[in-house]
Design a protein around this motif. Structure first.
Motif, short mmCIF file in Angstrom:
data_model
loop_
_atom_site.label_atom_id
_atom_site.label_comp_id
_atom_site.label_asym_id
_atom_site.label_seq_id
_atom_site.Cartn_x
_atom_site.Cartn_y
_atom_site.Cartn_z
N VAL A 74 -30.52 5.21 -13.40
CA VAL A 74 -31.11 4.38 -14.44
C VAL A 74 -32.58 4.13 -14.11
O VAL A 74 -32.88 3.62 -13.02
N PRO A 75 -33.51 4.48 -15.00
CA PRO A 75 -34.93 4.23 -14.73
C PRO A 75 -35.21 2.75 -14.51
O PRO A 75 -34.76 1.89 -15.27
N GLY A 76 -35.94 2.43 -13.45
CA GLY A 76 -36.25 1.06 -13.14
C GLY A 76 -35.20 0.34 -12.33
O GLY A 76 -35.45 -0.77 -11.82
N VAL A 77 -34.01 0.93 -12.21
CA VAL A 77 -32.92 0.32 -11.45
C VAL A 77 -32.57 1.16 -10.24
O VAL A 77 -32.41 0.66 -9.13
N GLY A 78 -32.45 2.48 -10.43
CA GLY A 78 -32.09 3.37 -9.34
C GLY A 78 -30.69 3.90 -9.49
O GLY A 78 -30.19 4.09 -10.61
N GLY A 79 -30.05 4.14 -8.38
CA GLY A 79 -28.70 4.68 -8.40
C GLY A 79 -27.67 3.66 -8.81
O GLY A 79 -27.63 2.54 -8.29
N VAL A 80 -26.83 4.03 -9.78
CA VAL A 80 -25.76 3.15 -10.27
C VAL A 80 -24.45 3.91 -10.22
O VAL A 80 -24.37 5.07 -10.66
N VAL A 81 -23.42 3.27 -9.68
CA VAL A 81 -22.08 3.87 -9.64
C VAL A 81 -21.14 3.01 -10.47
O VAL A 81 -21.20 1.79 -10.42
N LEU A 134 -22.07 -0.89 -10.20
CA LEU A 134 -22.84 -1.46 -9.09
C LEU A 134 -24.16 -0.72 -8.97
O LEU A 134 -24.17 0.52 -8.95
N ALA A 135 -25.26 -1.45 -8.87
CA ALA A 135 -26.58 -0.87 -8.63
C ALA A 135 -26.82 -0.89 -7.12
O ALA A 135 -26.80 -1.95 -6.49
N LEU A 136 -27.05 0.28 -6.54
CA LEU A 136 -27.20 0.43 -5.09
C LEU A 136 -28.65 0.69 -4.74
O LEU A 136 -29.37 1.40 -5.45
N SER A 137 -29.07 0.12 -3.62
CA SER A 137 -30.44 0.30 -3.14
C SER A 137 -30.50 1.56 -2.29
O SER A 137 -30.32 1.51 -1.06
N LEU A 138 -30.74 2.71 -2.93
CA LEU A 138 -30.80 4.00 -2.25
C LEU A 138 -32.09 4.71 -2.63
O LEU A 138 -32.53 4.64 -3.78
N ASN A 139 -32.68 5.42 -1.66
CA ASN A 139 -33.86 6.19 -1.98
C ASN A 139 -33.47 7.49 -2.67
O ASN A 139 -32.29 7.79 -2.86
N LYS A 140 -34.46 8.29 -3.04
CA LYS A 140 -34.21 9.49 -3.83
C LYS A 140 -33.35 10.50 -3.10
O LYS A 140 -32.46 11.13 -3.69
N GLU A 141 -33.57 10.66 -1.79
CA GLU A 141 -32.80 11.63 -1.02
C GLU A 141 -31.34 11.21 -0.88
O GLU A 141 -30.43 12.04 -0.97
N LEU A 142 -31.11 9.93 -0.68
CA LEU A 142 -29.73 9.46 -0.54
C LEU A 142 -28.99 9.48 -1.88
O LEU A 142 -27.77 9.69 -1.91
N ARG A 143 -29.72 9.27 -2.98
CA ARG A 143 -29.06 9.32 -4.29
C ARG A 143 -28.51 10.71 -4.59
O ARG A 143 -27.53 10.84 -5.32
N LYS A 144 -29.15 11.73 -4.05
CA LYS A 144 -28.65 13.09 -4.26
C LYS A 144 -27.30 13.33 -3.62
O LYS A 144 -26.57 14.25 -4.01
N LYS A 145 -26.93 12.52 -2.63
CA LYS A 145 -25.66 12.68 -1.94
C LYS A 145 -24.50 11.99 -2.66
O LYS A 145 -23.34 12.20 -2.29
N LEU A 146 -24.80 11.18 -3.66
CA LEU A 146 -23.73 10.50 -4.39
C LEU A 146 -22.90 11.51 -5.19
O LEU A 146 -23.44 12.46 -5.75
N ARG A 147 -21.61 11.28 -5.26
CA ARG A 147 -20.71 12.15 -6.02
C ARG A 147 -19.49 11.34 -6.43
O ARG A 147 -19.20 10.27 -5.89
#
Length: 276
Positions: A74-81, A134-147
């Motif tokens: 989500v733009p402005g929020v980051g990674g959301v699961v 849940l909105a998680l505080s992850l950087n761009k590299e860590l967000r790529k690992k989400l699945r």
């Protein structure tokens, strides 16, 4: 007719009580009409009177366990699961430190659950039995690992590639289970191919065929052939599975489904022998 229940016509509230007390032997039948509204009130009362299959309120005291079913950026929020709170409770915020994983190497990423939503409404608290984001505080590299198939935990994250399960074949004329037998396994939100490392007979319904081979390959082929076990419909076996791709979060007590071609089966996780 397939499960031996008798049809029972529901015409008043007393009939609903009779059906609820005898769901093991009666099938309620209600005449309804979307034009006149006939029987709609009885149908609603019957649906609300049905017993719950699972009582998630009893799992509030267990450690927090969130099953990841989908991922968003989500733009402005980051990674959301998004997913389902299977156990425990969590108050989101700057101090809500959680672990999300496992990744492909079996490790977990430590992060913070910044905020949460339920049905697109902001909330600061989620508990077992709720579907939430849940909105998680992850950087761009860590967000790529989400699945999909990951979990969000509060304490003691562990992962494993092997697990023991007691299975039952529901459908299939007959299949030969031996070492390296492979099936597609569903365990809650986990979906991955797994193959059998070890098979043990549970009841007499499992037939162990006597196989003789005349190949020149020697004792190795004979040992592999002797490991074959034919599972008929309704048969049970204890199997040690190993995931084919990556470690997953598995614990004893989880229910599982497996499929292989026309074969269908169910099971329950009995233990985790090794952890990564």
């Amino acid at each position: 007719p397939e499960i031996g229940k008798k049809p029972y016509a529901v015409k008043n509230e007393k009939d609903i009580e009779t059906c609820i007390d005898n769901l093991h032997s009666l099938t309620p039948l209600i005449e309804t009409s979307c034009v006149t509204g006939l029987g709609i009130d009885l149908l609603q009362k019957l649906l609300f009177a049905l017993p719950k299959r699972r009582r998630h309120e009893k799992k509030v005291d267990r450690p927090f366990e969130f099953l990841v079913e989908d991922i968003f950026n989500v733009p402005g929020v980051g990674g959301v699961v998004s997913g389902f709170v299977n156990a425990g409770e969590l108050t989101v915020g700057a101090n809500a430190h959680v672990y999300v994983g496992p990744t492909d190497d079996g490790s977990f990423m430590k992060t913070v659950a910044k905020s949460a939503q339920i049905a697109r409404i902001n909330t600061s608290y989620v508990t077992s039995g709720q579907s939430a984001c849940l909105a998680l505080s992850l950087n761009k590299e860590l967000r790529k690992k989400l699945r999909r198939g990951m979990v969000v935990l509060r304490h003691s994250p562990t992962s494993t590639k092997e697990f023991d399960a007691e299975i039952c074949v529901l459908k299939g004329e007959g299949t030969t289970i031996r070492r390296s037998y492979q099936a597609y396994v569903h365990i809650l939100n986990v979906r991955q191919s797994a193959f059998a490392r070890k098979v043990e007979i549970v009841n007499n319904g499992i037939i162990t065929p006597t196989i003789t081979t005349n190949n020149d390959s020697g004792d190795n082929d004979n040992a592999a052939a002797a490991d074959g076990i034919v599972l008929r419909s309704g048969s049970r076996a204890k199997v040690r599975f190993e995931f084919a791709q990556r470690p997953e979060y598995i614990r004893a007590g989880m229910r599982m489904l497996f499929r292989d071609g026309a074969i269908r089966g169910v099971g329950i996780i009995t233990g985790v022998p090794s952890k990564v």
